[in-house]
Design an enzyme around this catalytic site. Structure first.
Site, mmCIF file in Angstrom:
data_model
loop_
_atom_site.group_PDB
_atom_site.id
_atom_site.type_symbol
_atom_site.label_atom_id
_atom_site.label_comp_id
_atom_site.label_asym_id
_atom_site.label_seq_id
_atom_site.Cartn_x
_atom_site.Cartn_y
_atom_site.Cartn_z
ATOM 1 N N ASN A 121 0.823 -1.213 0.000
ATOM 2 C CA ASN A 121 0.000 0.000 0.000
ATOM 3 C C ASN A 121 0.855 1.258 0.000
ATOM 4 O O ASN A 121 0.563 2.232 -0.715
ATOM 5 C CB ASN A 121 -0.931 0.003 1.219
ATOM 6 C CG ASN A 121 -2.190 -0.809 1.000
ATOM 7 O OD1 ASN A 121 -2.635 -0.999 -0.123
ATOM 8 N ND2 ASN A 121 -2.764 -1.313 2.083
ATOM 9 N N HIS B 244 -3.326 2.407 -2.475
ATOM 10 C CA HIS B 244 -4.387 1.510 -2.017
ATOM 11 C C HIS B 244 -5.142 0.846 -3.167
ATOM 12 O O HIS B 244 -5.646 -0.271 -3.012
ATOM 13 C CB HIS B 244 -5.360 2.277 -1.117
ATOM 14 C CG HIS B 244 -4.778 2.618 0.224
ATOM 15 N ND1 HIS B 244 -4.738 1.718 1.266
ATOM 16 C CD2 HIS B 244 -4.187 3.754 0.682
ATOM 17 C CE1 HIS B 244 -4.157 2.289 2.318
ATOM 18 N NE2 HIS B 244 -3.817 3.523 1.990
ATOM 19 N N GLU C 114 -6.083 -7.166 5.211
ATOM 20 C CA GLU C 114 -5.409 -8.178 4.386
ATOM 21 C C GLU C 114 -5.519 -9.572 4.997
ATOM 22 O O GLU C 114 -4.756 -10.467 4.647
ATOM 23 C CB GLU C 114 -3.930 -7.803 4.205
ATOM 24 C CG GLU C 114 -3.070 -7.943 5.452
ATOM 25 C CD GLU C 114 -3.062 -6.712 6.343
ATOM 26 O OE1 GLU C 114 -2.093 -6.546 7.098
ATOM 27 O OE2 GLU C 114 -4.007 -5.912 6.277
#
Length: 347
Positions: A215, A220, A250
């Site tokens: 990220n 993102h 995640e």
């Protein structure tokens, strides 16, 4: 009498609209059909794919019973394998409801329920006599059920990956444990406990290694693409009957059936290897760490997730990109709980 019957039917339909999960919705439909049609039986058949291939299971059944207060009795989560008759198979292939007859000549109404255009449930209603009005009424009730089931499915799915979401985890596991308990308590004609049907379930927590770096480095939107691809590999690797969840961020959860810890470990190891060898855009390699534990009826869901999480933390702290069994760590006195308060950069 007619006004009373209509009022009861409307109330049953209202009850369908109040349900918040699939199983409650199915039970509500069973009751509505039994009460609206004076049906002899109503059965839910569910399509599953397991190691031995594809099969149909009988999940729910309502039987007419003069001794029951409401005139029928319910049988839940029987999970008995059934063979589809030719009319049932035709219903699956065409996606169209039909009137038929059972092996004993009893009239049947057979209605398909689809998900994404694929029939995965059959609702089979045995009635005393063929009646076009009753058939049309059943069809309308099943269509109402289908519409609400689509809404329930939408609330149970993660909007990004399409996997089941965290909200649906506890309900799904409760159902599995109920079914497993029924099978483990079965006894033969002499009262002896029958051989174990092999219904042992395992909960695995999966975490993408160094996902924060993805990220931070690519943004993102790219991170979302990685999540989508990891989820896609999950869907390709695990069986259709395994339950796949996006737990948050995640982190993912898999509920799978296996006869032993070694078998569960092998299935999770196959997934780990497939992720490791998958070619992700702009990234040389993505890996996952996995911790898993056996699900047991006497252990709370939160505790089971906590144990799998501890095994996951152990995997993270010892090199990542590996699968760890909580029970094995306990046997080895690895004390995984100590890792929860460690300062190691696990993510």
């Amino acid at each position: 009498m007619r006004d009373s019957r209509t009022s009861e039917l409307v109330e049953s339909i209202v009850q369908i609209s109040r349900q918040k999960n699939g199983d409650d919705l199915r039970l509500s439909l069973l009751k509505t059909v039994m009460e609206a049609l004076d049906a002899n039986t109503t059965r839910f058949l569910r399509h599953v794919r397991a190691r031995g291939g594809q099969s149909w299971l009988e999940d729910f059944q309502a039987l007419r019973s003069a001794s029951s207060l409401n005139g029928y009795e319910l049988k839940l989560f029987s999970s008995a394998t059934v063979s589809l008759s030719e009319p049932m198979q035709h219903c699956v292939e065409t996606g169209l409801p039909l009137q038929s007859a059972g092996a004993d000549g009893s009239p049947l109404f057979i209605h398909p329920v689809a998900d994404g255009g694929i029939v995965h449930e059959l609702i089979v209603v045995e009635v005393s006599r063929h009646n076009d009005n009753d058939f049309r009424l059943t069809k309308a009730i099943v269509q109402l059920y289908q519409n609400y089931l689509d809404l329930v499915r939408a609330t149970e799915r993660d909007t990004l990956t399409g996997l089941l979401n965290r909200r649906s985890l506890e309900t799904s596991v409760s159902r599995l444990m109920y079914s497993a308990a029924r099978h483990s308590s079965r006894r033969g004609p002499e009262g002896q406990r029958l051989a174990d049907a092999g219904e042992r379930y395992w909960l695995a927590v999966i975490d993408i290694d160094h996902f924060k770096r993805v990220n931070d480095s690519f943004g993102h939107l790219f991170g979302d693409e990685v999540l989508l691809l990891v989820a896609r590999v999950m869907q390709q690797c695990f069986r259709a009957d395994d339950l796949l969840f996006r737990y948050g961020g995640e982190e993912f959860i898999v509920i799978l059936q296996a006869h032993s810890a070694a078998e569960a470990h092998a299935a999770l190891e196959r997934y780990r290897q497939q992720v490791s060898s998958y070619r992700f855009p702009q990234l040389e390699r993505v890996t996952v760490s996995i911790g898993f534990v056996e699900l047991k009826s006497e252990v709370l869901m939160s505790e089971a997730v906590g144990h799998a999480d501890q095994a996951l933390y152990h995997a993270k702290a010892h090199g990542r990109d590996q699968v760890c069994d909580y029970a094995q760590l306990v046997q080895q006195h690895a004390a995984p709980t100590a890792l929860l308060n460690s300062a190691v950069d696990l993510f």
